[in-house]
Design an enzyme around this catalytic site. Structure first.
Site, PDB file in Angstrom:
ATOM      1  N   ILE A  61       0.944  -1.220  -0.015  1.00  0.00           N
ATOM      2  CA  ILE A  61       0.030  -0.036   0.107  1.00  0.00           C
ATOM      3  C   ILE A  61       0.643   1.203  -0.153  1.00  0.00           C
ATOM      4  CG2 ILE A  61      -2.055  -1.057   0.844  1.00  0.00           C
ATOM      5  CD1 ILE A  61      -1.212   0.142   3.773  1.00  0.00           C
ATOM      6  N   ALA A  82      -2.210  -3.421   7.651  1.00  0.00           N
ATOM      7  CA  ALA A  82      -1.704  -2.817   8.865  1.00  0.00           C
ATOM      8  C   ALA A  82      -0.632  -3.695   9.375  1.00  0.00           C
ATOM      9  CB  ALA A  82      -2.510  -2.364   9.710  1.00  0.00           C
ATOM     10  N   THR A  84      -0.006  -5.331  12.923  1.00  0.00           N
ATOM     11  CA  THR A  84      -1.015  -5.397  13.971  1.00  0.00           C
ATOM     12  C   THR A  84      -0.727  -5.810  15.198  1.00  0.00           C
ATOM     13  OG1 THR A  84      -1.563  -7.483  13.367  1.00  0.00           O
ATOM     14  CG2 THR A  84      -2.871  -5.605  11.976  1.00  0.00           C
ATOM     15  N   THR A 125      -8.945   1.060  15.605  1.00  0.00           N
ATOM     16  CA  THR A 125      -9.219  -0.149  16.615  1.00  0.00           C
ATOM     17  C   THR A 125      -9.356   0.381  17.952  1.00  0.00           C
ATOM     18  OG1 THR A 125      -7.719  -1.664  18.062  1.00  0.00           O
ATOM     19  CG2 THR A 125      -6.626   0.350  16.748  1.00  0.00           C
ATOM     20  N   ASP A 126     -10.101  -0.414  18.802  1.00  0.00           N
ATOM     21  CA  ASP A 126     -10.406   0.266  20.253  1.00  0.00           C
ATOM     22  C   ASP A 126      -9.029   0.548  20.963  1.00  0.00           C
ATOM     23  OD1 ASP A 126      -9.289  -2.337  20.814  1.00  0.00           O
ATOM     24  OD2 ASP A 126     -10.758  -3.039  21.860  1.00  0.00           O
ATOM     25  N   GLU A 127      -7.939   0.136  20.379  1.00  0.00           N
ATOM     26  CA  GLU A 127      -6.673   0.475  21.142  1.00  0.00           C
ATOM     27  C   GLU A 127      -6.193   2.125  21.106  1.00  0.00           C
ATOM     28  OE1 GLU A 127      -3.098  -1.691  21.299  1.00  0.00           O
ATOM     29  OE2 GLU A 127      -4.499  -3.683  21.121  1.00  0.00           O
ATOM     30  N   TYR A 149       1.975   0.682  18.291  1.00  0.00           N
ATOM     31  CA  TYR A 149       1.010   0.104  17.198  1.00  0.00           C
ATOM     32  C   TYR A 149      -0.272   1.123  17.360  1.00  0.00           C
ATOM     33  CZ  TYR A 149      -3.225  -2.484  15.992  1.00  0.00           C
ATOM     34  OH  TYR A 149      -4.589  -2.607  15.452  1.00  0.00           O
ATOM     35  N   SER A 152       0.222   4.568  16.124  1.00  0.00           N
ATOM     36  CA  SER A 152       0.292   4.698  14.670  1.00  0.00           C
ATOM     37  C   SER A 152      -1.294   4.598  13.988  1.00  0.00           C
ATOM     38  CB  SER A 152       0.981   3.294  14.039  1.00  0.00           C
ATOM     39  OG  SER A 152       2.413   3.435  14.544  1.00  0.00           O
ATOM     40  N   LYS A 153      -2.129   3.591  14.802  1.00  0.00           N
ATOM     41  CA  LYS A 153      -3.368   3.587  14.069  1.00  0.00           C
ATOM     42  C   LYS A 153      -4.093   4.806  14.561  1.00  0.00           C
ATOM     43  CE  LYS A 153      -5.348   0.192  12.684  1.00  0.00           C
ATOM     44  NZ  LYS A 153      -5.533   0.036  11.441  1.00  0.00           N
TER      45      LYS A 153
HETATM   46  P1  NAD Z   1      -3.272  -9.234  10.436  1.00  0.00           P
HETATM   47  O1  NAD Z   1      -1.832  -8.775  10.729  1.00  0.00           O
HETATM   48  O2  NAD Z   1      -3.719 -10.470  10.392  1.00  0.00           O
HETATM   49  O3  NAD Z   1      -3.318  -8.934   8.705  1.00  0.00           O
HETATM   50  C1  NAD Z   1      -2.706  -7.830   7.956  1.00  0.00           C
HETATM   51  C2  NAD Z   1      -2.530  -7.894   6.598  1.00  0.00           C
HETATM   52  O4  NAD Z   1      -1.948  -6.666   6.153  1.00  0.00           O
HETATM   53  C3  NAD Z   1      -1.593  -9.102   6.019  1.00  0.00           C
HETATM   54  O5  NAD Z   1      -2.231  -9.873   5.175  1.00  0.00           O
HETATM   55  C4  NAD Z   1      -0.454  -8.184   5.599  1.00  0.00           C
HETATM   56  O6  NAD Z   1       0.349  -9.171   4.668  1.00  0.00           O
HETATM   57  C5  NAD Z   1      -1.131  -6.846   5.169  1.00  0.00           C
HETATM   58  N1  NAD Z   1      -0.146  -6.085   5.177  1.00  0.00           N
HETATM   59  C6  NAD Z   1       0.747  -5.509   5.832  1.00  0.00           C
HETATM   60  N2  NAD Z   1       1.307  -4.549   5.728  1.00  0.00           N
HETATM   61  C7  NAD Z   1       0.902  -4.110   4.342  1.00  0.00           C
HETATM   62  C8  NAD Z   1       1.584  -3.181   3.281  1.00  0.00           C
HETATM   63  N3  NAD Z   1       2.359  -2.501   3.446  1.00  0.00           N
HETATM   64  N4  NAD Z   1       0.827  -3.390   1.890  1.00  0.00           N
HETATM   65  C9  NAD Z   1      -0.125  -4.512   1.680  1.00  0.00           C
HETATM   66  N5  NAD Z   1      -0.478  -5.100   2.744  1.00  0.00           N
HETATM   67  C10 NAD Z   1       0.136  -5.251   4.108  1.00  0.00           C
HETATM   68  O7  NAD Z   1      -4.179  -8.167  10.919  1.00  0.00           O
HETATM   69  P2  NAD Z   1      -5.739  -8.237  11.287  1.00  0.00           P
HETATM   70  O8  NAD Z   1      -5.613  -8.624  12.670  1.00  0.00           O
HETATM   71  O9  NAD Z   1      -6.404  -8.952  10.229  1.00  0.00           O
HETATM   72  O10 NAD Z   1      -6.212  -6.735  11.420  1.00  0.00           O
HETATM   73  C11 NAD Z   1      -6.727  -6.198  10.145  1.00  0.00           C
HETATM   74  C12 NAD Z   1      -6.954  -4.677  10.548  1.00  0.00           C
HETATM   75  O11 NAD Z   1      -7.809  -4.719  11.683  1.00  0.00           O
HETATM   76  C13 NAD Z   1      -5.665  -4.012  11.014  1.00  0.00           C
HETATM   77  O12 NAD Z   1      -5.900  -2.394  10.417  1.00  0.00           O
HETATM   78  C14 NAD Z   1      -5.839  -3.766  12.397  1.00  0.00           C
HETATM   79  O13 NAD Z   1      -5.042  -2.713  12.842  1.00  0.00           O
HETATM   80  C15 NAD Z   1      -7.518  -3.789  12.591  1.00  0.00           C
HETATM   81  N6  NAD Z   1      -7.961  -4.394  13.760  1.00  0.00           N
HETATM   82  C16 NAD Z   1      -7.661  -5.499  14.218  1.00  0.00           C
HETATM   83  C17 NAD Z   1      -8.215  -6.185  15.588  1.00  0.00           C
HETATM   84  C18 NAD Z   1      -7.767  -7.582  15.869  1.00  0.00           C
HETATM   85  O14 NAD Z   1      -8.611  -7.741  16.969  1.00  0.00           O
HETATM   86  N7  NAD Z   1      -7.112  -8.342  14.979  1.00  0.00           N
HETATM   87  C19 NAD Z   1      -9.032  -5.382  16.256  1.00  0.00           C
HETATM   88  C20 NAD Z   1      -9.304  -4.087  15.630  1.00  0.00           C
HETATM   89  C21 NAD Z   1      -8.826  -3.411  14.506  1.00  0.00           C
HETATM   90  O1  TDX Z   2       1.667 -14.472  24.904  1.00  0.00           O
HETATM   91  C1  TDX Z   2       0.609 -13.733  25.182  1.00  0.00           C
HETATM   92  N1  TDX Z   2       0.248 -13.615  26.486  1.00  0.00           N
HETATM   93  C2  TDX Z   2      -0.757 -12.580  26.983  1.00  0.00           C
HETATM   94  O2  TDX Z   2      -1.175 -12.656  28.219  1.00  0.00           O
HETATM   95  C3  TDX Z   2      -0.187 -12.603  24.183  1.00  0.00           C
HETATM   96  C4  TDX Z   2       0.377 -12.902  22.800  1.00  0.00           C
HETATM   97  C5  TDX Z   2      -0.880 -11.889  24.784  1.00  0.00           C
HETATM   98  N2  TDX Z   2      -1.578 -11.830  26.051  1.00  0.00           N
HETATM   99  C6  TDX Z   2      -2.419 -10.711  26.468  1.00  0.00           C
HETATM  100  C7  TDX Z   2      -2.162  -9.486  26.366  1.00  0.00           C
HETATM  101  C8  TDX Z   2      -3.637  -8.745  25.922  1.00  0.00           C
HETATM  102  O3  TDX Z   2      -4.032  -8.258  27.149  1.00  0.00           O
HETATM  103  O4  TDX Z   2      -3.905 -10.948  25.872  1.00  0.00           O
HETATM  104  C9  TDX Z   2      -4.396  -9.991  25.598  1.00  0.00           C
HETATM  105  C10 TDX Z   2      -4.464 -10.190  23.969  1.00  0.00           C
HETATM  106  O5  TDX Z   2      -3.472  -9.881  23.441  1.00  0.00           O
HETATM  107  P1  TDX Z   2      -3.319  -9.846  21.814  1.00  0.00           P
HETATM  108  O6  TDX Z   2      -3.943 -11.073  21.251  1.00  0.00           O
HETATM  109  O7  TDX Z   2      -1.776  -9.685  21.550  1.00  0.00           O
HETATM  110  O8  TDX Z   2      -4.222  -8.497  21.338  1.00  0.00           O
HETATM  111  P2  TDX Z   2      -4.231  -6.942  22.027  1.00  0.00           P
HETATM  112  O9  TDX Z   2      -2.628  -6.440  22.315  1.00  0.00           O
HETATM  113  O10 TDX Z   2      -5.340  -6.938  22.781  1.00  0.00           O
HETATM  114  O11 TDX Z   2      -4.298  -6.211  20.512  1.00  0.00           O
HETATM  115  C11 TDX Z   2      -5.577  -6.920  19.575  1.00  0.00           C
HETATM  116  O12 TDX Z   2      -6.605  -6.218  19.669  1.00  0.00           O
HETATM  117  C12 TDX Z   2      -6.944  -4.900  19.058  1.00  0.00           C
HETATM  118  C13 TDX Z   2      -4.942  -6.984  18.040  1.00  0.00           C
HETATM  119  O13 TDX Z   2      -3.739  -7.373  17.996  1.00  0.00           O
HETATM  120  C14 TDX Z   2      -4.932  -5.566  17.396  1.00  0.00           C
HETATM  121  O14 TDX Z   2      -4.411  -5.684  16.203  1.00  0.00           O
HETATM  122  C15 TDX Z   2      -6.088  -4.850  17.560  1.00  0.00           C
HETATM  123  O15 TDX Z   2      -6.190  -3.658  17.272  1.00  0.00           O
END
Ligand code: NAD
Ligand code: TDX
Length: 336
Positions: A61, A82, A84, A125-127, A149, A152-153
């Site tokens: 992107i 992103a 993430t 994101t909620d973060e 993270y 940046s978001k």
């Molecule tokens: P993920 O890490 O599983 O996937 C991210 C994807 O983005 C990957 O496919 C990666 O290859 C692609 N990507 C990274 N850099 C890129 C670049 N420069 N150009 C093109 N593609 C690129 O992430 P996810 O958990 O699916 O999260 C997706 C979105 O949702 C993110 O914006 C994240 O901040 C947001 N989000 C995630 C959560 C969560 O709990 N996972 C919650 C709230 C918001």
């Molecule tokens: O090994 C671990 N042990 C542990 O206690 C990991 C990986 C996480 N944790 C804790 C940290 C957090 O309190 O679990 C909780 C969840 O951790 P993650 O799965 O890393 O998620 P979090 O940091 O909450 O962020 C996620 O939600 C918001 C996504 O990764 C983000 O992309 C999204 O924006």
């Protein structure tokens, strides 16, 4: 055909969204732009790669020459791409600024050049609200991100808003809580703990385990995005929360139970730096538009554990044969 550009559609939420979109909207053509970083995998799209209504583009992107024309051709942009993972942003934040902020900037600039663009969904994101000791975040609350993270978001979230306020780009911003479901990379707590438990490996619980996350099934997230694409209002922010606030320690016990293992696998480890204690989203705005989460957490978690149990083909190559993954796990948790 409605032309939909999905960025990051080879990741966890993006791939679930692409699948959902193809099943739900027969008149959508989805172009999927993904860099295939460690988190993006063709395997996540195994059943839709050959769908004639899905075109996969392997690209960055941040590269305006690649991303620009795709944005200029789209009716809707749904921007997931992103970096993430919070723990990785604590180790090395540069790529988070590059992808999450600059990458969003590249897409938004291109969106200015597309007069027929109907929607640009900035997936935030909620973060961005930071840690919430009590009550729930509403869309007008101050942003107080506390890790690189989240910061940046938050930057990208407000940059997207500014392109609506300044340039009239049809932006909506969505802030979802922690997603769970199939195809989540095994660095995040649920897939990491399930797959470790299956191999009788310890599960590393940070700090006292009392941190609270609000769990949202990825398909409930997709349904919310679909509704917002069609009926959201440009310039607005929408929280998408599952309403399932759970302490990590309780989540861990439930995962181990579903995996048929005992609590002896829990290994308390040092806390994450700057670890946000609690997230909680108020979702009255979205509920007022007719959305409700449909997947009860108990059921969704049980099914998710079962999915990782049934799909070892998907995660074993990462955990057993990807040297970058092994290096990350060692850097984060130490040698086993
Ligand atoms: P993920 O890490 O599983 O996937 C991210 C994807 O983005 C990957 O496919 C990666 O290859 C692609 N990507 C990274 N850099 C890129 C670049 N420069 N150009 C093109 N593609 C690129 O992430 P996810 O958990 O699916 O999260 C997706 C979105 O949702 C993110 O914006 C994240 O901040 C947001 N989000 C995630 C959560 C969560 O709990 N996972 C919650 C709230 C918001
Ligand atoms: O090994 C671990 N042990 C542990 O206690 C990991 C990986 C996480 N944790 C804790 C940290 C957090 O309190 O679990 C909780 C969840 O951790 P993650 O799965 O890393 O998620 P979090 O940091 O909450 O962020 C996620 O939600 C918001 C996504 O990764 C983000 O992309 C999204 O924006």
């Amino acid at each position: 055909m409605t032309k939909v550009l999905v960025t990051g559609g080879a990741g966890f939420i993006g791939s679930n969204f692409v699948r959902y979109a193809l099943q739900t909207h027969a008149d959508w053509h989805v172009t999927n732009l993904d860099k295939l970083t460690y988190a993006g995998r063709r395997e996540n799209l195994h059943d839709v790669m050959d769908d004639p209504r899905h075109s996969f583009v392997h690209g960055d992107i941040c590269n305006a020459a690649v991303a620009g024309p795709l944005v200029e051709a789209a009716d809707y942009v749904v921007h997931f791409a992103a970096e993430t993972h919070v723990d990785r942003s604590i180790m090395a934040a540069g790529v988070f600024l590059k992808t999450d902020v600059e990458g969003s900037f590249v897409l938004l600039e291109a969106a200015r050049r597309n007069p027929k663009l109907q929607r640009f969904v900035q997936i935030s994101t909620d973060e961005v609200y930071g840690s919430v000791p009590e009550g729930s975040s509403t869309e007008t609350d101050e942003l107080r991100p506390r890790n690189p993270y989240a910061a940046s978001k938050a930057g990208a979230d407000r940059l997207a808003y500014s392109y609506w306020a300044t340039h009239d780009v049809p932006v909506i911003v969505t802030r979802a809580s922690n997603n769970y479901g199939p195809y989540q990379f095994p660095e995040k707590i649920i897939p990491l703990f399930v797959t470790n438990a299956m191999d009788d490996l310890q599960v590393p619980l940070y700090g006292d385990g009392g941190n609270v996350r609000d769990w949202l099934h990825v398909l409930d997230h997709c349904r919310a995005l679909d509704l917002l694409i069609h009926t959201g209002k440009n310039g607005e922010v929408y929280n998408i929360g599952g309403g399932n606030e759970v302490k990590n320690v309780d989540l861990t016990h439930t995962i181990l139970e579903h995996a048929g293992k005992t609590a002896s696998l829990i290994k308390p480890v040092a806390d994450r730096k700057g670890h946000d204690r609690r997230y909680s989203l108020g979702t009255a705005k979205l509920q007022g538009m007719g959305w409700q989460p449909q997947v009860p957490f108990d059921e969704g978690l049980r099914e998710t554990v079962a999915w990782y149990q049934a799909n070892e083909w998907w995660w074993r190559p990462i955990k057993e044969r990807d040297p970058a993954y092994k290096a990350y796990i060692e850097a984060q948790y130490g040698k086993r």
